[in-house]
Design a protein around this motif. Structure first.
Motif: not given
Length: 718
Positions: A263-270, A291-300
């Motif tokens: 989401e922040l535009g970084y390379e995420t491989t490995r 942004t991180l809290s959005g994915s955490l709230a949706a997951a658990d």
């Protein structure tokens, strides 16, 4: 980047050097550089003699070799290849890269800028950040860390660095071609490698070499990593402690971290970060935690309480914003529509919904422009609602409260979008539905309450004594018919010329006229001055940007413009009591001075004797006595004083007769406006220039002290 491939280029004629540049050896006899280094700018022809030195000076002295222009870009890009007379041992082949993603990448290079020259040209290690989203795509923007200043001779300090190869993660990504002085020499521009490596001529010259044909490799910025524990910044350390209980499971942590990094535009491989590495990533971007809290709230949903606690405590950290990029962009889109359809709505909603907060500057003006929205939202993110919420839940941010008030008064489709945004954001933040519902009910009640029209626009003027120019500090207040007072503040207008002050006032009146409930009511403009500025002809000031069709016209032509001098009460405290008495007993009584009144002593006698209750004075008389007589009238509580600024003596008193100056005082401001309007339309017919002081019953509402320091972000008014 291999220092042994660095090339210093000299171009000119036999025995004379005319240009210096940089190159990079990309094959045993091929040097990549900028074309303008190799040509005579006057003729655009290559220099007849081009010589180069290959290698970094730290590796020892290198021979001066002949070279010639071999290739330049057919479509005019500022890149070229040189053919060198002797082959060099270049080692491993060059790897070519293309920056991708949105996150800035670190870059480096070697060049020979003029600013680094001594007795010889010394190389400079270029380094900084390449932000892929900056620029148009035709060039890479290079934000350089060490940067030279322009020398006394005015020559370009970066001259000689042109042609330097730019590397990201040891991949050649571009060629430096010029600098950008608009950014204080801290910005260079480079032609991207992907713009020329596919050219058939360029490719042909590399065919047969281990280096060719070039193959571009996409390069993304790697997420930041945590440094040594003993040097960890306090924000990162706090974030790590807050994140650790929620993301103790490595698999879950890596999944959320990769989603955030993408989401922040970084390379995420490995990308498999520790909690400390994830904290470093979150701390690197103000909207990362949201942004991180959005994915955490949706997951658990079971971790909701812990996540809410994290967000509440993180609001106290520097550099942590309330909204995610998605929430921020979505809100800006909605607010742009609000600004177009209801230009005065956001300031009105803010004045009601955030009564006790120190508002951002843009919300203290009559309207909010689209250009102000980004900064406005960012400032509001730092404010709290400060009202009670259910125990264990997050406080309602001031921003959400304002959004609810704006939604309550906006058009149906926009209102629905604002409420939907508010609900989704509140859910992510862990705000209790009852708390948000309470704000929505309050907003609805406000939106359905009749709005009292603005009765007066009050502008306070103070001369800026720090300069010999005619400049004024000003502040504006809106006085409603219901007794409400709203102070407007514009930090950008301090200090102002008369024309700028007139534009500010005119814009305020225009915005006020567009507010609900105002209808065709044109506010009365009162200009508050101190006693030394009662001579100001503010009614004759014209805005600095007149209408192209209608043309400019003075303020006094459009509005009832009167003066007020509240600080006279500070000199004579009983003045307010005298004003009330005169309004109560003598609104129809007027003193018109005549030749029998020869000095200030006689004027005081008249106002204290037979005209003790007179509410109005028409001040005729010698121009040299006018300022003193005017202050005597105001000090003795006379609320309405009319005089002719252009009059020289009692002989000019007839010029005010058409105003019926001794008539009903409540009609006098409009009669004066008609007079000014006629004088503007028919210049020369009327020589008088009337000024009118009009004080309300009691002390006139004033904007208050002019304090031009900005309050601390997030503070609240007492």
């Amino acid at each position: 980047m291999d220092p042994r491939r660095l090339a210093l280029i000299h171009g000119g004629t036999t025995g004379a050097r005319h240009s210096v540049g940089t190159g990079y050896l990309i094959a045993p006899r091929l040097v990549l550089t900028a074309r303008h280094v190799l040509v005579n700018r006057a003729t655009d022809e290559p220099w007849p003699e081009i010589r180069i030195r290959v290698g970094h000076p730290c590796g020892g002295q290198t021979p001066l070799l002949r070279a010639e222009l071999l290739w330049h870009h057919p479509r005019g890009l500022d890149v070229a290849l040189l053919y060198v007379e002797e082959a060099a041992d270049v080692g491993d082949p060059v790897t070519w890269g293309r920056p991708v993603g949105r996150a800035p990448l670190r870059y480096e290079g070697l060049g020979f800028p003029r600013a680094a020259a001594g007795t010889t040209r010394d190389p400079e290690h270029l380094r900084g950040v390449l932000p892929p989203l900056s620029g148009s795509g035709e060039y890479y923007v290079l934000d350089q860390e060490p940067a030279p200043v322009v020398g006394a001779d005015g020559e370009k300090p970066w001259g000689g660095a042109s042609g330097a190869a730019v590397f990201c993660d040891d991949h050649l990504v571009g060629v430096v071609v010029h600098d950008d002085r608009a950014f204080a020499n801290r910005r260079l521009r480079a032609v991207p490698a992907h713009a020329f490596v596919d050219d058939s001529g360029f490719t042909a010259h590399l065919t047969g070499h281990p280096e060719g044909p070039p193959r571009l490799i996409d390069i993304g910025a790697a997420p930041p990593k945590a440094g040594p524990a003993d040097g960890c910044p306090p924000t990162e350390r706090t974030l790590a402690n807050l994140l650790r209980p929620l993301l103790a499971d490595p698999v879950a942590r890596w999944a959320h971290a990769r989603e955030l990094a993408r989401e922040l535009g970084y390379e995420t491989t490995r990308y498999e970060p520790s909690v400390a590495d994830l904290a470093a990533l979150v701390a690197s971007h103000p909207r990362a935690l949201a942004t991180l809290s959005g994915s955490l709230a949706a997951a658990d949903e079971r971790a909701r309480a812990g996540l809410t606690g994290l967000l509440i405590r993180a609001r106290l950290l520097d550099g942590v914003s309330l909204l995610s990029p998605h929430e921020y962009d979505g809100l800006l889109d909605l607010l742009r529509t609000v600004c177009k359809e209801h230009p005065t709505l956001l300031p009105r909603a803010a004045r009601e919904s955030l009564r006790y907060a120190v508002l951002p500057e843009s919300l203290t003006r009559p309207t909010v422009s689209e250009q102000d929205l980004g900064g406005l939202v960012e400032e509001l993110e730092a404010l709290s609602d400060s009202e009670r919420v259910p125990e264990g839940t997050a406080p309602v941010p001031a921003l959400l409260r304002l959004v609810e008030y704006a939604a309550a008064a906006a058009a149906h489709e926009v209102a629905a979008g604002l409420r939907s945004w508010s609900e989704e954001t509140a859910r992510r933040l862990g705000i209790h539905p009852d708390a948000l519902r309470e704000r929505r009910v309050d907003a609805s009640a406000w939106a359905h309450r009749p709005t009292a029209p603005v009765a007066r626009v009050v502008m306070e003027l103070k001369r800026d004594d720090s300069t010999d120019q005619e400049l004024y500090r000003c502040r504006i207040l809106l006085a409603g018919e219901d007794g409400s007072r709203t102070v407007l503040h514009d930090a950008r207008t301090v200090p102002k010329t008369p024309e700028e002050a007139a534009r500010c006032l005119s814009d305020t009146v225009a915005a006020t006229a567009a507010e609900p409930g105002q209808e065709d009511h044109v506010p009365w403009v009162t200009v508050v001055v101190d006693r030394t500025d009662l001579h100001l002809a503010v009614d004759e000031w014209e805005p600095d940007t007149p209408d192209e069709i209608m043309g400019g016209q003075p303020l006094g032509v459009e509005y009832r413009v009167t003066l007020s001098c509240p600080d006279m009460t500070d000199y004579r405290p009983q003045r307010a009591q005298d004003q009330r008495r005169r309004w109560q007993h003598g609104p129809a009584q007027a003193l018109v001075t005549d030749p029998a009144c020869r000095d200030g002593r006689q004027l005081r006698h008249l106002l204290g004797g037979e005209h003790r209750d007179a509410a109005q004075v028409v001040l005729n008389g010698p121009a040299g006595e006018r300022a003193t007589w005017l202050q005597i009238c105001l000090a003795m509580g006379v609320p309405v004083v009319l005089w002719d600024r252009a009059a020289a003596s009692y002989e000019d008193s007839e010029r005010l007769h058409t105003l019926r100056p001794a008539g009903r005082p409540d009609e006098l401001p409009e009669r004066v406006r008609d007079f000014r309007s006629h004088s503007f339309a028919y210049p020369g017919e009327r020589a008088a220039r009337p000024s009118l002081v009009w004080e309300q019953d009691g002390r006139h509402p004033a904007p208050g002290p002019l304090l031009f320091s900005d309050p601390p972000k997030g503070t609240h008014a007492p």
